[in-house]
Design an enzyme around this catalytic site. Structure first.
Site, PDB file in Angstrom:
ATOM      1  CB  CYS A 152      -0.940  -0.016   1.204  1.00 27.15           C
ATOM      2  SG  CYS A 152      -2.062   1.399   1.280  1.00 27.15           S
TER       3      CYS A 152
ATOM      4  CB  CYS B  16      -6.712  -1.881   6.591  1.00 23.85           C
ATOM      5  SG  CYS B  16      -6.290  -1.801   4.829  1.00 23.85           S
TER       6      CYS B  16
END
Length: 376
Positions: free
Chosen positions: A101, A202
């Protein structure tokens, strides 16, 4: 400078934005909408990118008196992080989605858009230190170091950034301890001062990674075999349910005949074979890594280093050689002492041993490891 503050809705990014404002920068806050379902709410410390998080980030921006926007990166996040995560597990690898990410979303997609809009830098709430040094040719080169707070240091997940990306990054929290950041948020009246940190992955708020992967990969049966004898001990529904070093959830009736616990020691996605054995099979003294990043002088082809293979793991003294260039470039890493649980897909982040051992030398994605028993 014109600074784009990435605001996740948590306390760290809030204080980072506040410090950028206090430093006199022209700051604009942006929240990245990474979920295809923005109505999804976090559960305690699990999950992120929810409507709740976007609202928290907006409230902080209003308090700081800065413009605030929500940018939809859900498709890019799905393709570059979630799909990559699933595909990596289907190949029997152990990826780090937070690292991916950072590499492809926060410091590529976000930074590229920000610079196209005239911003000079992106500020985030990562715990790492960043400075600049002048090279012998008179050019400037970014220097990435560990954070002051060893328990929160995130230099490992930032080790995949390029010199260009680091040159346009700001990490305002690198010189602080987490307790100081929370105290500052509280004294400043930031509404997220006591908000819990996000944990786990997440985009899997349930915490059940095996179920998440199984729903996307499906059943791909294979054998669980013994590392010493090669005997089949059981069957499984897919190699995605296993990681190197795993002890629980092997689907076996018990420990080895001698009473020793069994661990996953290797994964062969092509044949669907998961090999289990004793702890001694988990030790490695060498590894190779592809897609190397180099944050020091490009003429350096080999160096002593400290090698870290997990975000919160210990760094082990070793030696690295850079072999080849371009698409064929790789790192050949040897370790002074054996390391347990080296897995393909992990990042090997290298630190300079002196002075302090806190400067990032470079990184690569592990492709293979050499068992300690056979390493030269």
């Amino acid at each position: 400078m014109r600074v784009l503050a990435a605001m996740s809705g948590g306390v760290d990014s809030a204080v980072a934005a506040a410090r950028a404002v206090a430093a006199g920068h022209e700051v604009v806050g942006v929240h990245l909408a990474l979920s295809a379902d923005p109505a999804t709410l976090r559960t305690g410390s699990r999950g992120c990118c929810s409507r709740e998080d976007a609202g928290d980030a907006r409230r902080v921006a209003d308090l700081l008196g800065i413009p605030f926007y929500v940018w939809d990166f859900a498709e890019r996040f799905r393709a570059d992080v979630i799909d990559d995560f699933v595909e990596s597990y289907s190949r029997g690898e152990t990826p780090n989605p937070c690292l991916r990410c950072n590499e492809r979303i926060k410091f590529e997609a976000l930074l590229d858009r920000g610079m196209a809009l005239g911003f000079d830098a992106v500020a985030t709430g990562h715990y790492a230190r960043l400075s600049v040094e002048e090279t012998e040719s008179g050019e400037s080169r970014p220097v990435l170091r560990r954070a002051v707070d060893p328990g929160k240091d995130q230099s490992y997940v930032l080790g995949v950034l390029t010199p260009r990306q680091l040159a346009h990054s700001m990490f305002p929290l690198g010189d602080s301890h987490k307790s100081e950041v929370r105290a500052e948020a509280e004294s400043s009246g930031l509404p997220v001062a006591t908000k819990p940190d996000s944990h786990d992955i997440c985009f899997i708020p349930s915490g059940d990674t095996r179920a998440f992967l199984g729903a996307r990969i499906g059943v791909r049966p294979g054998a669980v075999v013994d590392a010493d004898s090669g005997d089949e001990l059981g069957r499984h529904d897919g190699v995605y349910g296993f990681t190197i070093g795993q002890r629980k959830g092997l689907g076996l009736p018990g420990p080895a005949p001698d009473g020793r616990p069994r661990y996953v020691t290797s994964i062969d996605a092509d044949s669907g074979t998961v090999t289990v054995g004793g702890a001694e099979h988990l030790l490695s003294r060498a590894m190779t890594a592809s897609s190397p990043y180099w944050l020091v002088d490009e003429t350096i082809r080999e160096a002593a280093c400290h090698v870290q293979i997990r975000a919160h793991g210990q760094a082990t003294p070793g030696y690295v050689r850079r072999v080849g260039d371009g698409a064929d470039a790789r790192l050949e890493i040897s370790l002074d002492e054996p390391v347990r649980g080296v897995a393909a897909g992990q990042a090997a982040v290298l630190y300079r041993p002196e002075p302090g051992g806190d400067r990032v030398l470079g990184s690569g994605t592990i492709t293979a490891s050499v068992p300690a028993a056979t390493a030269p």
